[in-house]
Design a protein around this motif. Structure first.
Motif, mmCIF file in Angstrom:
data_model
loop_
_atom_site.group_PDB
_atom_site.id
_atom_site.type_symbol
_atom_site.label_atom_id
_atom_site.label_comp_id
_atom_site.label_asym_id
_atom_site.label_seq_id
_atom_site.Cartn_x
_atom_site.Cartn_y
_atom_site.Cartn_z
ATOM 1 N N SER A 16 -3.689 4.075 -0.857
ATOM 2 C CA SER A 16 -4.830 3.723 -0.019
ATOM 3 C C SER A 16 -4.628 4.113 1.435
ATOM 4 O O SER A 16 -5.509 3.897 2.247
ATOM 5 N N ASP A 64 -3.066 6.524 -6.595
ATOM 6 C CA ASP A 64 -3.182 5.088 -6.312
ATOM 7 C C ASP A 64 -2.642 4.792 -4.910
ATOM 8 O O ASP A 64 -1.814 3.900 -4.707
ATOM 9 N N HIS A 72 -7.104 4.819 6.316
ATOM 10 C CA HIS A 72 -6.966 4.025 5.109
ATOM 11 C C HIS A 72 -8.289 3.970 4.361
ATOM 12 O O HIS A 72 -9.352 4.248 4.909
ATOM 13 N N LEU A 73 -8.142 3.629 3.081
ATOM 14 C CA LEU A 73 -9.288 3.632 2.185
ATOM 15 C C LEU A 73 -9.484 2.246 1.585
ATOM 16 O O LEU A 73 -8.537 1.469 1.424
ATOM 17 N N TYR A 74 -10.708 1.990 1.252
ATOM 18 C CA TYR A 74 -11.030 0.744 0.556
ATOM 19 C C TYR A 74 -11.785 1.129 -0.708
ATOM 20 O O TYR A 74 -12.805 1.807 -0.629
ATOM 21 N N ASP A 75 -11.234 0.714 -1.838
ATOM 22 C CA ASP A 75 -11.880 1.015 -3.115
ATOM 23 C C ASP A 75 -12.033 2.536 -3.303
ATOM 24 O O ASP A 75 -13.044 3.032 -3.771
ATOM 25 N N TYR A 76 -10.968 3.247 -2.886
ATOM 26 C CA TYR A 76 -10.914 4.702 -2.986
ATOM 27 C C TYR A 76 -12.003 5.412 -2.197
ATOM 28 O O TYR A 76 -12.305 6.569 -2.457
ATOM 29 N N SER A 107 -1.346 -2.504 8.700
ATOM 30 C CA SER A 107 -1.417 -2.368 7.248
ATOM 31 C C SER A 107 -0.499 -1.253 6.780
ATOM 32 O O SER A 107 0.017 -1.294 5.675
ATOM 33 N N TYR A 141 -16.310 -3.182 6.647
ATOM 34 C CA TYR A 141 -15.023 -3.730 7.081
ATOM 35 C C TYR A 141 -14.909 -5.203 6.717
ATOM 36 O O TYR A 141 -13.871 -5.669 6.259
ATOM 37 N N LYS A 170 0.835 -1.203 0.000
ATOM 38 C CA LYS A 170 0.000 0.000 0.000
ATOM 39 C C LYS A 170 0.865 1.246 0.000
ATOM 40 O O LYS A 170 1.865 1.329 0.702
ATOM 41 N N SER A 192 -14.149 -5.591 3.122
ATOM 42 C CA SER A 192 -12.764 -5.285 2.775
ATOM 43 C C SER A 192 -11.828 -6.414 3.176
ATOM 44 O O SER A 192 -10.732 -6.522 2.645
#
Lengths: 330, 317
Positions: free
Chosen positions: B85, B83, B104-108, B162, B234, B28, B237
């Motif tokens: 996260s 790009d 943090h991000l998931y799928d932007y 992460s 969550y 990441k 993800s």
């Protein structure tokens, strides 16, 4: 004697041991070591008194103990050598961490890929360079400096059956443009099929940036595509309605009317076998005259380009070619 | 390619391919952003965490007027373009001094976000010793019961894992190396973050003794506000694709001599319906037929072995 040697040995061992500090660590609650992530999770409650009394030392000793436990675990893992470097194989991580992107969906196969799977056609890897017999060199198979690179044609033969005034270079360029456009169309169609969206039929190429004319054309086509040929569609405030687009194409029924079919076929046969060639004399004469005018016009333009040719020697109508009085040569 | 706009050159194509979702993910990337007003402490903290996270990090040079807890859309846009996260956003104002917003991000789209205030900070320069090379991967130590009991601290732990997670460059790692070891520790409601360099000393045994030397930034963080993702988001993800899971090989066993044994399960055969007439091996030879016709039918003979075409069939008595 034996006893003394034993004692000696023991003394030596003990002294050796004292030199080194121990690697064992004692904890109340077992520490969770995740080798896959190189992670240690210590759940033991922190002694607040110790922490407050000597903060940095307490923290560093805590860190050292936990790291020692982690390294103990790592040293138990199977080892192998990779390029003179000793490497340990770490297991899969235990703790699951959220991904950054969703799981990828299976891509839908293109039309060709489906066919290839059906037929069992394998993809062949082709070499980038090809040996060209004419120049005795290795040239790329396609693209820049390849055998069929358009920039290389300084000379193009005019084939026997072609029009001598046709521009062969432009023709070749045009063909390439058509091929590229066709490829693009098929690529977009594959994408549309994958996304299950509908593609417009013949006449409209799906483009990302459409010009105003293309949007107009698409709009008019869409409006006409109803059973009543757009007759009952709502009219936009500034829309220009096409007048003669109301005719429906009539098709004969595909089966049933055998006499009509018979008559039609007979007519065609008669034309082919017995009939004279169809010649519309008036049309032929007009064509001849028009072609003659075109030749004249070209000569004029060339004369004009070369020098101050007689601009006003010829009448306006001939100068302008067909744009002049249309009825004059009928 | 299933892209409407084709990339113009190979470089951009590679970037777009890496950006797509994959079965086994890339390391990441984190973006480090400064707010419209920052303090020295925050600037240094951002810079040092950025150095720890290099090369998978992007540092924004300009100041951005963003309020993550109010409007997250601009951060989502940055994440899409870079790009990245993970993000760390630093700011400073009277109400929230020396603030770090990490998430943090998931799928932007935003997953978790934590606002941490820096209570005390010591930069890497204050520790006078040799540091580790940029890009060395850390091992993490979490100490304290709060990391497992409190929900938000638990999420914080997963986020920090992460964040510092070593890249997936195969499952191999050399065992003889000196690595940074950020320690995250929870007491008094504070999260203490320290970085050490590991030194391997001799011990009597094969496994070395670990000694730590403090190198990196040391900071005390206080958890202020949080924005946690809903449990179902969550969970989504955390989903692991099926192909990433190892497949179970059933009915195959290896014995002591390393020969592989397999087990084949057959469906039940109806022996009454077996076609015996067309099996050549079961047919009688001509001479035998004649012999049999010549001999009188004898019960005793039937119970003996019948020799049929070089093969011996033993009939049950």
């Amino acid at each position: 004697m034996a006893a003394s040697t034993n004692e000696l040995v023991q003394d030596v061992l003990e002294s050796v041991k004292k030199q080194f500090k121990s690697i064992t660590v004692e904890k109340d609650i077992e520490v969770d070591v995740d080798c896959g992530n190189l992670l240690v999770c210590d759940q033991n409650p922190i002694d607040i008194k110790l922490y407050r009394s000597n903060r940095n030392e307490f923290i560093s000793s805590l860190a050292r103990d936990n790291t020692q436990l982690l390294f103990n675990q790592i040293w138990k893992l199977p080892i192998h050598k990779v390029d003179d470097v000793v490497v340990a194989e770490i297991p899969d991580p235990q703790i699951r961490i959220p991904r950054e992107k969703p799981v990828p969906k299976a891509k839908k196969l293109t039309k060709w890929q489906e066919y290839a799977e059906l037929k069992g056609i394998q993809k062949r890897k082709r070499s980038r360079l090809v040996f060209d017999e004419e120049t005795k060199e290795w040239v790329p198979r396609f693209g820049y400096k390849s055998k069929n690179d358009l920039k290389k044609d300084w000379l193009l033969e005019v084939p026997d059956n072609a029009d001598p005034f046709e521009d062969q270079f432009a023709k070749k360029k045009g063909e390439k443009k058509e091929r590229v456009a066709k490829n693009e169309l098929q690529r977009l169609r594959n994408i549309a099929r994958a996304q299950k969206s509908k593609v417009p039929g013949i006449g409209l190429i799906p483009k990302l940036q459409q010009s105003q004319d293309e949007v107009n054309q698409a709009f008019h086509l869409a409006k006409k595509s109803t059973a009543s040929i757009g007759r009952f569609e709502e009219k936009l405030p500034k829309e220009i309605v096409e007048k003669n687009s109301r005719k429906k194409r009539k098709f004969e029924p595909t089966f049933g009317q055998l006499d009509k079919e018979k008559d039609r076929e007979k007519k065609i046969l008669n034309h082919i076998l017995l009939g004279k060639p169809k010649l519309d004399i008036a049309k032929a004469v007009n064509k001849e005259m028009r072609d003659g005018e075109v030749v004249e016009d070209e000569r004029e333009s060339r004369r004009r380009q070369k020098g101050r040719g007689s601009k006003k020697a010829l009448p306006k109508s001939v100068r302008r070619g067909n744009r002049g009085n249309k009825s004059s040569y009928r | 390619m299933h892209r409407i706009v084709k990339p113009k050159n190979k470089r951009s194509k590679r970037f777009l391919d890496a950006k797509e979702s994959q079965i086994i993910e890339n390391t990441k990337t984190a973006m480090f952003i400064r707010g419209s007003q920052t303090s020295d402490v925050v600037n240094n903290a951002l810079k040092e965490i950025y150095i720890m996270k290099k090369p998978n990090a992007v540092m924004f040079t300009k100041k951005n007027n963003i309020r993550p807890f109010e409007d997250f859309t601009s951060l989502e846009f940055f994440s899409n373009k870079n790009d990245a996260s993970l993000f760390v956003f630093g700011s400073h104002n009277k109400k929230r001094p020396h603030n770090l917003v990490m998430g943090h991000l998931y799928d932007y789209h935003l997953l978790d976000m934590f606002e941490l205030g820096i209570e005390s900070f010591q930069s890497m320069n204050s520790f006078k010793n040799t540091k580790l090379t940029v890009g060395s991967k850390p091992c993490l130590v979490f100490a304290g019961e709060l990391f497992n009991s409190d929900h938000s601290y638990k999420r914080l732990k997963y986020f920090l894992i992460s964040k510092f997670l070593p890249g997936s460059d195969g499952a191999k790692r050399p065992p003889r190396w000196a690595r940074a070891c950020p320690l995250l520790h929870c007491c008094d409601g504070k999260v203490v973050l320290k970085s050490y360099k590991t030194l391997l000393k001799k011990s009597g045994t094969k496994t070395p003794r670990v000694e730590l030397e403090e190198i990196g930034p040391s900071m005390d963080l206080v958890m202020r506000r949080t924005h946690l993702a809903t449990t179902d988001l969550y969970k989504r993800s955390l989903k692991v694709p099926k192909t990433a899971k190892p497949k179970k090989r059933k009915n195959i066993s290896i014995d002591a001599f390393k020969t592989t044994h397999g087990r084949v399960h057959m469906e039940k055969q109806d022996l009454g319906n077996l076609q015996t007439r067309k099996m050549k091996a079961l047919k009688r030879v001509r001479e035998e037929k004649k012999q049999k016709e010549a001999q009188p039918r004898n019960k005793e003979l039937r119970s003996q072995c019948i020799r049929v075409r070089n093969k011996i069939l033993i009939k049950p008595a």
